[in-house]
Design a protein around this motif. Structure first.
Motif, PDB file in Angstrom:
ATOM      1  N   SER A 110       6.943  13.468  -4.930  1.00 22.60           N
ATOM      2  CA  SER A 110       6.370  13.556  -3.587  1.00 22.60           C
ATOM      3  C   SER A 110       5.148  12.657  -3.402  1.00 22.60           C
ATOM      4  O   SER A 110       4.855  12.223  -2.281  1.00 22.60           O
ATOM      5  CB  SER A 110       5.987  15.012  -3.281  1.00 22.60           C
ATOM      6  OG  SER A 110       5.055  15.494  -4.240  1.00 22.60           O
ATOM      7  N   LEU A 112       4.770   9.653  -4.329  1.00 26.91           N
ATOM      8  CA  LEU A 112       5.191   8.277  -4.084  1.00 26.91           C
ATOM      9  C   LEU A 112       5.821   8.176  -2.703  1.00 26.91           C
ATOM     10  O   LEU A 112       6.704   8.965  -2.354  1.00 26.91           O
ATOM     11  CB  LEU A 112       6.199   7.821  -5.147  1.00 26.91           C
ATOM     12  CG  LEU A 112       5.615   7.453  -6.512  1.00 26.91           C
ATOM     13  CD1 LEU A 112       6.708   7.486  -7.574  1.00 26.91           C
ATOM     14  CD2 LEU A 112       4.967   6.076  -6.467  1.00 26.91           C
ATOM     15  N   ASP A 113       5.391   7.175  -1.934  1.00 28.97           N
ATOM     16  CA  ASP A 113       5.958   6.988  -0.603  1.00 28.97           C
ATOM     17  C   ASP A 113       7.333   6.344  -0.663  1.00 28.97           C
ATOM     18  O   ASP A 113       8.214   6.653   0.144  1.00 28.97           O
ATOM     19  CB  ASP A 113       5.003   6.140   0.246  1.00 28.97           C
ATOM     20  CG  ASP A 113       3.710   6.887   0.539  1.00 28.97           C
ATOM     21  OD1 ASP A 113       3.685   7.657   1.511  1.00 28.97           O
ATOM     22  OD2 ASP A 113       2.737   6.717  -0.218  1.00 28.97           O
ATOM     23  N   GLU A 114       7.529   5.423  -1.597  1.00 28.95           N
ATOM     24  CA  GLU A 114       8.827   4.786  -1.833  1.00 28.95           C
ATOM     25  C   GLU A 114       8.870   4.345  -3.286  1.00 28.95           C
ATOM     26  O   GLU A 114       7.828   4.125  -3.911  1.00 28.95           O
ATOM     27  CB  GLU A 114       9.039   3.553  -0.936  1.00 28.95           C
ATOM     28  CG  GLU A 114       9.181   3.830   0.541  1.00 28.95           C
ATOM     29  CD  GLU A 114       9.342   2.549   1.359  1.00 28.95           C
ATOM     30  OE1 GLU A 114       9.579   2.660   2.570  1.00 28.95           O
ATOM     31  OE2 GLU A 114       9.209   1.440   0.779  1.00 28.95           O
ATOM     32  N   LYS A 245      -3.539   0.674   0.307  1.00 24.09           N
ATOM     33  CA  LYS A 245      -2.094   0.794   0.073  1.00 24.09           C
ATOM     34  C   LYS A 245      -1.799   0.074  -1.243  1.00 24.09           C
ATOM     35  O   LYS A 245      -2.092  -1.114  -1.389  1.00 24.09           O
ATOM     36  CB  LYS A 245      -1.298   0.176   1.218  1.00 24.09           C
ATOM     37  CG  LYS A 245      -1.528   0.850   2.569  1.00 24.09           C
ATOM     38  CD  LYS A 245      -0.674   0.186   3.641  1.00 24.09           C
ATOM     39  CE  LYS A 245      -0.849   0.852   4.993  1.00 24.09           C
ATOM     40  NZ  LYS A 245      -2.196   0.594   5.565  1.00 24.09           N
ATOM     41  N   LYS A 267      -3.840   8.839  -5.162  1.00 22.94           N
ATOM     42  CA  LYS A 267      -4.068   9.474  -3.854  1.00 22.94           C
ATOM     43  C   LYS A 267      -5.227  10.457  -3.903  1.00 22.94           C
ATOM     44  O   LYS A 267      -5.970  10.612  -2.916  1.00 22.94           O
ATOM     45  CB  LYS A 267      -2.785  10.144  -3.377  1.00 22.94           C
ATOM     46  CG  LYS A 267      -1.734   9.140  -2.919  1.00 22.94           C
ATOM     47  CD  LYS A 267      -0.593   9.776  -2.170  1.00 22.94           C
ATOM     48  CE  LYS A 267       0.297   8.721  -1.523  1.00 22.94           C
ATOM     49  NZ  LYS A 267       1.435   9.302  -0.783  1.00 22.94           N
ATOM     50  N   GLU A 272      -4.304   5.512   0.449  1.00 26.22           N
ATOM     51  CA  GLU A 272      -3.563   5.977   1.623  1.00 26.22           C
ATOM     52  C   GLU A 272      -2.083   6.095   1.332  1.00 26.22           C
ATOM     53  O   GLU A 272      -1.428   7.077   1.690  1.00 26.22           O
ATOM     54  CB  GLU A 272      -3.785   5.005   2.784  1.00 26.22           C
ATOM     55  CG  GLU A 272      -3.025   5.401   4.044  1.00 26.22           C
ATOM     56  CD  GLU A 272      -3.185   4.388   5.162  1.00 26.22           C
ATOM     57  OE1 GLU A 272      -2.375   4.442   6.122  1.00 26.22           O
ATOM     58  OE2 GLU A 272      -4.110   3.552   5.103  1.00 26.22           O
ATOM     59  N   LYS A 273      -1.510   5.074   0.690  1.00 28.58           N
ATOM     60  CA  LYS A 273      -0.092   5.060   0.348  1.00 28.58           C
ATOM     61  C   LYS A 273       0.087   4.470  -1.042  1.00 28.58           C
ATOM     62  O   LYS A 273      -0.686   3.595  -1.467  1.00 28.58           O
ATOM     63  CB  LYS A 273       0.721   4.254   1.360  1.00 28.58           C
ATOM     64  CG  LYS A 273       0.862   4.916   2.731  1.00 28.58           C
ATOM     65  CD  LYS A 273       1.743   4.088   3.653  1.00 28.58           C
ATOM     66  CE  LYS A 273       1.928   4.765   5.004  1.00 28.58           C
ATOM     67  NZ  LYS A 273       2.670   6.047   4.885  1.00 28.58           N
ATOM     68  N   PHE A 275       3.339   2.903  -3.232  1.00 27.56           N
ATOM     69  CA  PHE A 275       4.735   2.517  -3.343  1.00 27.56           C
ATOM     70  C   PHE A 275       5.026   2.160  -4.802  1.00 27.56           C
ATOM     71  O   PHE A 275       4.164   1.613  -5.495  1.00 27.56           O
ATOM     72  CB  PHE A 275       5.046   1.307  -2.462  1.00 27.56           C
ATOM     73  CG  PHE A 275       4.684   1.494  -1.014  1.00 27.56           C
ATOM     74  CD1 PHE A 275       5.563   2.112  -0.145  1.00 27.56           C
ATOM     75  CD2 PHE A 275       3.463   1.055  -0.522  1.00 27.56           C
ATOM     76  CE1 PHE A 275       5.241   2.298   1.190  1.00 27.56           C
ATOM     77  CE2 PHE A 275       3.119   1.229   0.802  1.00 27.56           C
ATOM     78  CZ  PHE A 275       4.006   1.853   1.665  1.00 27.56           C
TER      79      PHE A 275
END
Length: 284
Positions: A110, A112-114, A245, A267, A272-273, A275
């Motif tokens: 969860s 990881l955004d992608e 990011k 995080k 913020e993100k 990947f």
């Protein structure tokens, strides 16, 4: 009174990077002699002469050398060992088509955004990575496997990855513990992705550090990996990643426990993100 010899300056490159030849190294004819240089002339001749000759003769030299080697020792594919026409390709067209499989994971931790992979692990990447990481100090094996991996990356063209690279602020490799890095002599993730991402305008920053010397995870199941890796990473003092990011790099993605823990730490420190990008995985 004799002239005092000047000592050769020590290299400023990190110790683990000195084990590998620089990408700019090339044989040239310089000052009337055949010499081997590492990016800069070392014979005392004017630099413009060296580089002008280099530009004219380097391609001829390597073309002729490859032709001789191909005649004496027919090149074979790194994966299937079939004969190939050009040794610089290192792979036959069939294996090249099988191994490259740029895709995004449908299941991921969860934090990881992608997560994106470049190759299929069991289509040849597994053997290359094992030989690179567990070669027991055989430098020739390290160089061969690294060249093969970088050759694969040379073939990668994907609009989705280009868009991803344009959105992130920096790339961060999953770190090794200092004990393992000292034993191995390098972090394979930095060697695999460093130059490739730099050519695409992304800097690789060692923002994470491994604070626990964990054992190898390949014999453990998902729950065991999570337990071992819990609390293993932290952000290096002095780095501010608030609102950033980040592209998190690793060589292999299996259960995602390692990358998930790294992403959670990033995080927790304000990213913020996050990947993920890995060289190899077998996710569907």
């Amino acid at each position: 009174m004799g002239r005092r010899q000047r000592s050769r300056p020590r290299s400023s490159a990190p110790a683990h990077m000195e084990r590998f030849p620089p990408a700019t190294a090339a044989p040239v004819i310089c000052g009337g002699k055949n010499i081997f240089i590492e990016g800069t002339p070392k014979c005392g001749a004017p630099s413009f002469l060296c580089y002008n000759i280099d530009m004219e003769l380097k391609k001829i030299f390597w073309t002729a050398a490859d032709a001789v080697l191909d005649f004496l020792f027919a090149p074979r594919c790194m994966i299937c060992e079939d004969y190939i026409e050009n040794r610089r390709d290192m792979f036959c067209p069939r294996c090249r088509g099988n191994i490259i499989a740029i895709d995004r994971a449908s299941e991921k931790p969860s934090a990881l955004d992608e997560v994106w992979r470049i190759t299929r692990y069991r289509e040849g990447s597994r053997d290359m990575l094992r030989a690179l990481k567990f070669n027991e100090g055989r430098r020739s094996d390290e160089i061969t496997q690294l060249k093969a991996i970088r050759r694969i990356l040379d073939w990668v063209t994907d609009r989705r990855l280009d868009e991803l690279f344009s959105t992130v602020d920096c790339a961060v490799p999953v770190p090794l513990h200092e004990n393992r890095q000292s034993e191995r002599g390098f972090n394979q993730v930095e060697l695999i992705f460093g130059d490739w991402l730099s050519a695409r305008g992304l800097t690789v920053e060692n923002i994470l550090r491994r604070v626990k010397d964990t054992k190898h995870l390949f014999d453990l199941n998902r729950e065991e990996r999570r337990a071992v890796i819990d609390g293993a990473f932290d952000v290096v003092d002095g780095f501010s990643i608030e609102g950033k990011k980040i592209l998190l790099l690793d060589d292999i993605f299996t259960t995602g426990a390692t990358m998930g823990e790294c992403a959670a730490v990033l995080k927790a420190h304000g990213a913020e993100k996050v990947f993920g990008l890995v060289l190899a995985s077998d996710f569907d």
